[in-house]
Design a protein around this motif. Structure first.
Motif: not given
Length: 303
Positions: A90-92, A121-125, A150-160, A298-303
């Motif tokens: 992974w290389d963003p 992507g992850t929130i740590e990117d 992405s299926i990670r709600p926290n990542v999606i919110r950051e990009y929005v 519900q999204y549980k693991q993928h945040r």
């Protein structure tokens, strides 16, 4: 074929696009299917540099030769790989994103990408750095718009919050209703469109879906629960529709969804997918009934 605006962009995509990851191995057959789709009204094609390590982009590039102005071309990057080497990482980073898009353009035989997407992507990117790369590519004219897959709600919110994304690609189906809980309404309110992948749940949500149910089940459904749901959907939804058409119309029913991108490796699959465009919309009663029969995952693991 109905076309929907992608976010705030000036891209209008066919509501049923073509996810090219499942293009057949035969280049001749793959080129035929892509051109058949174009002839049938599909203008939205989604691919990625990682699909078969660039081969799918190359085949798609050959298929659209002379027809580039007829289609909206989407690809993805972020999974770093090099020809001739096994594996990827992974290389963003800004440097890699800008390098990857130019290589995708070469394989696709085009000088621009309509929709360039971060492939995960992850929130740590280093999100700010990734956004900067996309914005510079827009300014340079190499891409027209960008989004994320992405299926990670926290990542999606950051990009929005931080970027100018026009779309989010996410898995969404009757079997995977996770986007409904916290993403679909949020994205609609922010004028970001959803591109729904996997609408027929790896073929489970089709008329011969009972033969495609994995022994271990699907997401939080056991194999037996999958069988029960398929049987109930066949029995209780509009008999004028194939089950796969019901599944496709279900994801398109939410106003946040601009397009869905079922794959097809055979002509009969492609034709069936496209026939869903002419299938009756689901009634409010049908949508409610489907929600009662299926699980509100519900999204549980993928945040």
């Amino acid at each position: 074929m109905k076309k929907n605006q992608l976010g705030t962009s000036d891209l209008y995509v066919s509501e049923i696009g073509y996810g090219t990851m499942s293009l057949p191995k035969s280049e001749r057959n793959a080129v035929y299917l892509v051109n058949k789709a174009i002839d049938e009204g599909v203008n939205f094609f989604d691919t990625a540099d990682l699909y078969d390590y660039g081969r799918i982009e190359e085949v798609l590039g050959k298929a659209i030769k002379g027809k580039r102005d007829q289609i909206i071309l989407a690809t993805k990057a972020g999974n770093h790989w090099e020809p001739g080497k096994e594996g990827w990482f992974w290389d963003p980073s800004k440097a890699y994103i800008k390098e990857a898009v130019k290589k995708s353009c070469q394989r696709l035989n085009t000088d621009y990408i309509d929709l360039f997407q971060l492939h995960g992507g992850t929130i740590e990117d280093p999100i700010d750095e990734t956004i900067e790369a996309f914005e510079e590519l827009v300014q340079e004219g190499i891409i027209r718009y960008y989004g994320i897959s992405s299926i990670r709600p926290n990542v999606i919110r950051e990009y929005v919050k931080k970027s100018s994304i026009v779309s989010v690609m996410m898995q969404y189906s009757i079997l995977d209703r996770r986007p409904e809980e916290e993403m679909l309404d949020f994205l609609k309110e922010n004028n970001v469109s959803v591109i729904a992948r996997g609408p027929v749940g790896k073929g489970i949500l089709s008329d011969n879906g009972l033969n495609k149910i994995p022994e271990k089940g699907y997401l939080d459904y056991t194999s037996e629960e999958c069988r029960t749901l398929v049987a109930q959907l066949k029995e209780k939804t509009n008999s004028a529709r194939l089950l796969s058409h019901t599944a496709i119309r279900y994801v398109l029913a939410h106003p946040a969804v601009a397009a869905t991108i079922p794959g097809a490796s055979r002509e009969e699959q492609l034709i069936s997918n496209l026939q869903a465009a002419d299938s009756p919309d689901l009634s409010d009663q049908e949508i409610q009934m489907i929600k009662e029969l299926s699980k509100a995952n519900q999204y549980k693991q993928h945040r």
